[in-house]
Design an enzyme around this catalytic site. Structure first.
Site, PDB file in Angstrom:
ATOM      1  N   GLY A  11       0.822  -1.084   0.013  1.00  0.00           N
ATOM      2  CA  GLY A  11      -0.033   0.067  -0.022  1.00  0.00           C
ATOM      3  C   GLY A  11       0.799   1.393  -0.003  1.00  0.00           C
ATOM      4  O   GLY A  11       2.008   1.313  -0.588  1.00  0.00           O
ATOM      5  N   CYS A  12       0.426   2.272   0.742  1.00  0.00           N
ATOM      6  CA  CYS A  12       1.151   3.522   0.586  1.00  0.00           C
ATOM      7  C   CYS A  12       2.307   3.433   1.107  1.00  0.00           C
ATOM      8  O   CYS A  12       2.402   2.998   2.311  1.00  0.00           O
ATOM      9  CB  CYS A  12       0.284   4.630   1.196  1.00  0.00           C
ATOM     10  N   PHE A  13       3.496   3.770   0.678  1.00  0.00           N
ATOM     11  CA  PHE A  13       4.786   3.820   1.497  1.00  0.00           C
ATOM     12  C   PHE A  13       4.991   4.614   2.810  1.00  0.00           C
ATOM     13  O   PHE A  13       5.826   4.152   3.485  1.00  0.00           O
ATOM     14  CB  PHE A  13       5.933   3.774   0.395  1.00  0.00           C
ATOM     15  N   TRP A  14       4.149   5.657   3.047  1.00  0.00           N
ATOM     16  CA  TRP A  14       4.114   6.246   4.228  1.00  0.00           C
ATOM     17  C   TRP A  14       3.938   5.271   5.344  1.00  0.00           C
ATOM     18  O   TRP A  14       4.556   5.338   6.472  1.00  0.00           O
ATOM     19  CB  TRP A  14       3.291   7.295   4.178  1.00  0.00           C
TER      20      TRP A  14
END
Length: 176
Positions: A11-14
């Site tokens: 998913g989102c790398f953050w």
């Protein structure tokens, strides 16, 4: 000690970066894009789905302090490996689940942990397993994003709960 590296898409790398930055034994985390076809992709290109890249984190770790198996067990616990091209409201191939290894030894461990996760999820795991290819570091403003912007809306609503879940679930691995 020679650090080892594995590249993960969940998913989102953050979200992944925020968790792995608190894992004892992890030496560094870098957000980037991997396993697509374009050279030097930008965030905007990846978000449009033009490049085939996934948002990833490269996790550098000290194998004497944390094993690849443990790194991957955390990975499978902090994202949903059963949804294709999606994590929550983030939809598209850039948000797919993937483990991208850097050597044959890591491939063997990744396949073993994947099989265990797949069994635990009733055969529904869609996490792709491939060697890392065509990696490109994300823009500077994406690095340490949650640490730098904890009150930003997405961070407060999506990233913070994942970090908290990790802290509660893997207390012995938490480095606060």
């Amino acid at each position: 000690m020679k650090p080892e590296t594995i590249t993960l898409a969940g998913g989102c790398f953050w979200c992944l970066e925020a968790v792995y930055e608190h894992v004892d034994g992890v030496l560094g985390v870098e957000s980037g894009y991997s396993n697509g076809h374009a050279e030097r992709p930008s965030y905007e290109q990846v978000c449009r789905g033009d490049t085939g890249h996934a948002e990833v984190v490269r996790v550098r770790f000290d194998a004497a302090r944390i094993t690849l198996r443990e790194v991957l067990e955390i990975f499978f616990a902090i994202h949903d490996p059963t949804t294709r091209d999606r994590q929550g409201h983030d939809i598209g191939p850039q948000y797919r689940s993937g483990i991208y290894w850097h050597d044959a030894a890591h491939e063997a461990v990744a396949r073993e942990v994947w099989a265990e996760a797949n069994a635990a999820h009733g055969g529904r795991v869609v996490t792709e397993l491939e060697p890392e290819r065509n990696y490109w570091r994300a823009e500077d403003y994406h690095q340490h994003y949650f640490a730098n912007h904890p009150q930003q809306g997405y961070c407060a609503a999506v990233v913070a709960p994942k970090v908290e879940k990790f802290r509660r679930t893997f207390r012995s691995r938490w480095r606060g």
